[in-house]
Scaffold this motif. Sequence first.
Motif: not given
Length: 391
Positions: A111-115, A296-297, A105-107
């Motif tokens: 989280a993946i992007k933050k890491e 994001s996708t 999901n978006s959350d």
Amino acid sequence: MGMQVNTNIAANNAYRNLSTTQNALGKSMEKLSSGLRINRASDDAAGMAISEGLKSQVNGYTVAARNAQDGISVVQTAEGALTQVHSMLQRMRDLAVQGSSDSNNSDSRDAIKKETDQLTDELTRMSEATKFNGKSLLNGTESALKFQVGADGTANDQITVNLANANVKAIANALNGGDLSTTGTKFAIADVTLVAGAASFTTTKGGVATTVTTADLGVAGTFTSVEDYATALGKDAAFSANFTVSVEKNANGAGTGIVVTAKDGGTLTNGTNGTPGTGLAGGASGATVTGGLDFSTSTLAQASLNKIDEQIKTVSEARADLGAVQNRLESAVNNLNVGKENLTAAASRITDVDMASEMVSFTRSNILSQAGTAMLAQANQANQGVLKLLG
């Protein structure tokens, strides 16, 4: 023979022989005390000239071996950091694979992007922090380092360590989607087999344009893939000193073009191959693209996965290059040590004294000196008989 007082021939003869013996005795003592057969040029002029030349080579080999060891230390420092870079990229790849699934999901995607952002920031920090004796190894400022591994001043006495592919800062810039993302110029390649000649790129910063032309990269048909062409550009000294290059891929992972980024942060305003209009498509300056990873996708995550794979390949090539040159430097050290040993032995045969043989000469001269002294005393007494005639 008459009896003379003014001239004592026997004493003169004894003195002459004693002087010769004393001179030989002094030289033997000098050789025995120094351990050297040649203590001055007069001992052996030709041998002295040869031995000094050998000494220069031996000293040069000693310093060259230390230089090669320094080169090994530099390579180990860079390669050790790249080992960690590989681990970080592999973790980012795992995250990209995870993000390619629509089960997130978006959350989860945030989280993946933050890491990945934290990891790319760490790559940037590592690129600036990895240094050897004050020299940055992984931020692109040093594309090649030369190490003197010979005793002479020729090109064969140096080994070059290529750090062009070890530009971790460029890797971080290519992956970072935040404020540190870089803007590059995208060139679509319609048919890579048509690319020929030398490539020309112009970067503009602060109103000042700088044009760099590569060496002739080959004739049409040299390249079979976009990756081959990107690799050729990256190996060109003029290009790698000013630009970085990455490969653009489609969803299937096939290379469709290249993205060129100026290291000085300037805007790429021009880029052509040797034959304008063939091979490189997209106009004179190409299309501007911004680097970065996007999860994001599922589709964008797959594209990010391909970008990470490209950087993993770059780091693998860099580590392979460093590993190969480390083996070469180690071989150079071994060769220098063998050469030093043989040259030292050659110099020893010329300059070092044979202690046993010289001791024989010393003993002979010492006995002759004592005998000569005794005979000189006897010769000086020989003319005393004249006094009896006068008495």
